[in-house]
Design an enzyme around this catalytic site. Structure first.
Site, PDB file in Angstrom:
ATOM      1  N   CYS A   1     -39.649  52.122 -34.806  1.00  0.00           N
ATOM      2  CA  CYS A   1     -40.661  51.365 -34.072  1.00  0.00           C
ATOM      3  C   CYS A   1     -40.702  51.996 -32.682  1.00  0.00           C
ATOM      4  O   CYS A   1     -39.690  52.009 -31.979  1.00  0.00           O
ATOM      5  CB  CYS A   1     -40.220  49.903 -33.994  1.00  0.00           C
ATOM      6  SG  CYS A   1     -41.248  48.914 -32.909  1.00  0.00           S
TER       7      CYS A   1
ATOM      8  N   CYS B   1     -34.608  44.155 -36.778  1.00  0.00           N
ATOM      9  CA  CYS B   1     -34.878  45.288 -35.893  1.00  0.00           C
ATOM     10  C   CYS B   1     -33.947  45.136 -34.687  1.00  0.00           C
ATOM     11  O   CYS B   1     -33.575  44.021 -34.327  1.00  0.00           O
ATOM     12  CB  CYS B   1     -36.346  45.241 -35.451  1.00  0.00           C
ATOM     13  SG  CYS B   1     -36.782  46.479 -34.216  1.00  0.00           S
TER      14      CYS B   1
ATOM     15  N   CYS C   1     -36.021  51.358 -15.012  1.00  0.00           N
ATOM     16  CA  CYS C   1     -37.389  51.284 -15.557  1.00  0.00           C
ATOM     17  C   CYS C   1     -38.249  50.414 -14.617  1.00  0.00           C
ATOM     18  O   CYS C   1     -37.919  49.250 -14.363  1.00  0.00           O
ATOM     19  CB  CYS C   1     -37.377  50.691 -16.954  1.00  0.00           C
ATOM     20  SG  CYS C   1     -36.214  51.534 -18.049  1.00  0.00           S
TER      21      CYS C   1
ATOM     22  N   ARG D   1     -48.655  46.906 -33.146  1.00  0.00           N
ATOM     23  CA  ARG D   1     -48.251  45.563 -32.711  1.00  0.00           C
ATOM     24  C   ARG D   1     -48.797  45.208 -31.330  1.00  0.00           C
ATOM     25  O   ARG D   1     -48.581  45.921 -30.356  1.00  0.00           O
ATOM     26  CB  ARG D   1     -46.722  45.474 -32.698  1.00  0.00           C
ATOM     27  CG  ARG D   1     -46.206  44.101 -32.292  1.00  0.00           C
ATOM     28  CD  ARG D   1     -44.718  43.948 -32.533  1.00  0.00           C
ATOM     29  NE  ARG D   1     -44.407  44.269 -33.901  1.00  0.00           N
ATOM     30  CZ  ARG D   1     -43.532  45.183 -34.293  1.00  0.00           C
ATOM     31  NH1 ARG D   1     -42.847  45.856 -33.410  1.00  0.00           N
ATOM     32  NH2 ARG D   1     -43.328  45.425 -35.554  1.00  0.00           N
TER      33      ARG D   1
ATOM     34  N   CYS E   1     -28.970  45.492 -16.373  1.00  0.00           N
ATOM     35  CA  CYS E   1     -29.055  46.849 -16.920  1.00  0.00           C
ATOM     36  C   CYS E   1     -28.966  47.891 -15.808  1.00  0.00           C
ATOM     37  O   CYS E   1     -29.513  47.717 -14.722  1.00  0.00           O
ATOM     38  CB  CYS E   1     -30.352  47.004 -17.699  1.00  0.00           C
ATOM     39  SG  CYS E   1     -30.507  48.633 -18.464  1.00  0.00           S
TER      40      CYS E   1
ATOM     41  N   CYS F   1     -36.348  40.856 -33.995  1.00  0.00           N
ATOM     42  CA  CYS F   1     -36.004  42.054 -33.231  1.00  0.00           C
ATOM     43  C   CYS F   1     -35.041  41.634 -32.123  1.00  0.00           C
ATOM     44  O   CYS F   1     -35.386  40.823 -31.268  1.00  0.00           O
ATOM     45  CB  CYS F   1     -37.263  42.680 -32.643  1.00  0.00           C
ATOM     46  SG  CYS F   1     -36.878  44.151 -31.690  1.00  0.00           S
TER      47      CYS F   1
ATOM     48  N   CYS G   1     -39.331  46.771 -15.463  1.00  0.00           N
ATOM     49  CA  CYS G   1     -38.415  45.851 -16.140  1.00  0.00           C
ATOM     50  C   CYS G   1     -37.638  44.922 -15.201  1.00  0.00           C
ATOM     51  O   CYS G   1     -36.867  45.387 -14.350  1.00  0.00           O
ATOM     52  CB  CYS G   1     -37.437  46.652 -16.981  1.00  0.00           C
ATOM     53  SG  CYS G   1     -36.318  45.584 -17.892  1.00  0.00           S
TER      54      CYS G   1
HETATM   55  S1  SF4 Z   1     -36.329  48.482 -20.154  1.00  0.00           S
HETATM   56 FE1  SF4 Z   1     -35.002  47.187 -18.865  1.00  0.00          FE
HETATM   57  S2  SF4 Z   1     -33.289  46.673 -20.202  1.00  0.00           S
HETATM   58 FE2  SF4 Z   1     -34.334  48.424 -21.150  1.00  0.00          FE
HETATM   59  S3  SF4 Z   1     -33.288  50.241 -20.350  1.00  0.00           S
HETATM   60 FE3  SF4 Z   1     -35.004  49.843 -18.943  1.00  0.00          FE
HETATM   61  S4  SF4 Z   1     -34.120  48.541 -17.309  1.00  0.00           S
HETATM   62 FE4  SF4 Z   1     -32.700  48.504 -19.044  1.00  0.00          FE
END
Ligand code: SF4
Length: 364
Positions: free
Chosen positions: A190, A130, A58, A262, A54, A98, A61
């Site tokens: 959600c 979802c 974040c 949840r 990605c 999901c 993540c």
């Molecule tokens: S949470 Fe992870 S997969 Fe989702 S947008 Fe952020 S970096 Fe990308």
């Protein structure tokens, strides 16, 4: 019966969060019983249909391409693979699947068409579907709705202020805009967040202000405890205590009485007793399956054993809202617009995200 309010303030929410625990639990459990069957818990299976790589940053993540973690990336799964997993989830007691894809936003084209087919396929299995696919335009939301999507997940993660300390590649308003686009359809929303990212109590309350003042409030709200993954900027964060989780669940239940709350990531770090207290405090949904996208989760048999011990029953699909109709691709009233929307790139710098990126570069 307690009413749903859309004007909660941070001060009111903090006062609830900080109540003596027994009072907080009693109040939350009372409201929970007014709006839900306390012995019924929804079981959702989270399936990573496209893992890793990605472009976002974040801080929590392991799927962000810029960090060095040991997850294995995968291309988009086939419809057949997804169907097989959905059937497995159904036989394990799940009423909802999901599907998560590690995308910044949905792009019109073959892959999105494939996801739409996955939605049609699962809805035809009489399971709630979802998706969590990143940012969405109104047209994309409408196409998902037409395929039979039941819910769209898009978390606010934290307060608007703390969000800037975790993610620099998109803004809070982008999140709210996607939720708005989903609300233009009959797909339910959600949206929730993560605690344990280094935020303070004000940020937790701030997130609940943002969620509870949405009108309507989200139909479901995942409360995640950070699972700190090596290689991510938040790798050194200490796990949150069960008491914080219970307080967060109870406060969410009080300010969002009709929402399904949840228990999400972090359940492997909780005892059964701790989870039971969360259910008493108003949690009425869990994620099932041995993986939550990429982080560990209790296995289905363990959860079903816990349900037996606590006398809980899995919620039947479409208990809260009728099953959406599926329109086949050839009968669709919406075209793929080939949209290339420009989302915000705030591009402020977060020191720990930059440090994790540099560390990853050095390791590659
Ligand atoms: S949470 Fe992870 S997969 Fe989702 S947008 Fe952020 S970096 Fe990308």
């Amino acid at each position: 019966m307690s009413e749903t309010r859309h004007n909660w303030t941070k001060e009111e929410i903090l006062a609830i969060y900080n109540k003596p625990l027994m009072e907080l639990l009693y109040e939350a459990a009372t409201i929970h019983r007014e709006h839900h069957d306390p012995n019924v818990v929804q079981v959702s299976t989270l399936l990573s249909v496209k893992t890793g790589g990605c472009s976002e940053d974040c801080g929590y993540c392991p799927q962000a391409a810029r960090y060095h973690t040991d997850i294995e990336g995968n291309d988009l799964m086939s419809v057949k693979q997804v169907k097989a997993q959905a059937l497995r989830a159904k036989s394990g007691g799940s009423s909802r699947v999901c599907m998560g894809a590690a995308w910044r936003n949905v792009k019109d084209g073959e892959e999105f068409d494939q996801v739409l087919e996955m939605v049609r396929t699962i809805n035809k299995l009489d399971m709630e579907v979802c998706c969590t696919l990143g940012m969405l335009t109104e047209n994309q939301a409408k196409r998902l709705a037409e395929a039979g999507l039941y819910a769209y997940n898009h978390n606010l993660d934290s307060s608007e202020e703390y969000y800037k300390e975790v993610i620099s590649t998109r803004g809070y308003q982008d999140r709210l805009d996607t939720i708005d686009n989903v609300r233009k359809t009959n797909v339910t929303v959600c949206s929730g967040g993560i605690i344990g990212m280094g935020e303070n109590l004000e940020d937790r309350a701030g997130m609940l202000v943002a969620l509870s003042t949405l009108n309507p409030q989200p139909e479901s709200t995942p409360i995640n405890a950070l699972v700190a993954v090596e290689g991510t900027p938040l790798e050194d964060e200490k796990p949150v205590s069960i008491w914080e989780m219970i307080r967060m669940v109870a406060t969410t239940r009080i300010v969002m009485p009709e929402t399904q709350v949840r228990l999400s990531a972090g359940r492997t770090q909780m005892t059964r007793e701790g989870q039971a207290m969360c259910f008493f405090a108003g949690a009425n949904s869990i994620f099932a399956g041995d993986k939550l996208l990429t982080t560990p989760n209790p296995d289905v048999n363990e959860d079903m054993e816990m349900f037996a011990v606590l006398g809980l029953e899995p919620q039947k699909p479409f208990t809260k809202k009728v099953q959406p109709q599926t329109v086949e691709a050839q009968d669709s009233e919406f075209e793929s617009l080939g949209e290339k929307p420009k989302w915000t790139r705030p591009e402020h710098t977060i020191e720990r995200n930059e440090a994790a990126k540099e560390k990853a570069k050095a390791l590659k």
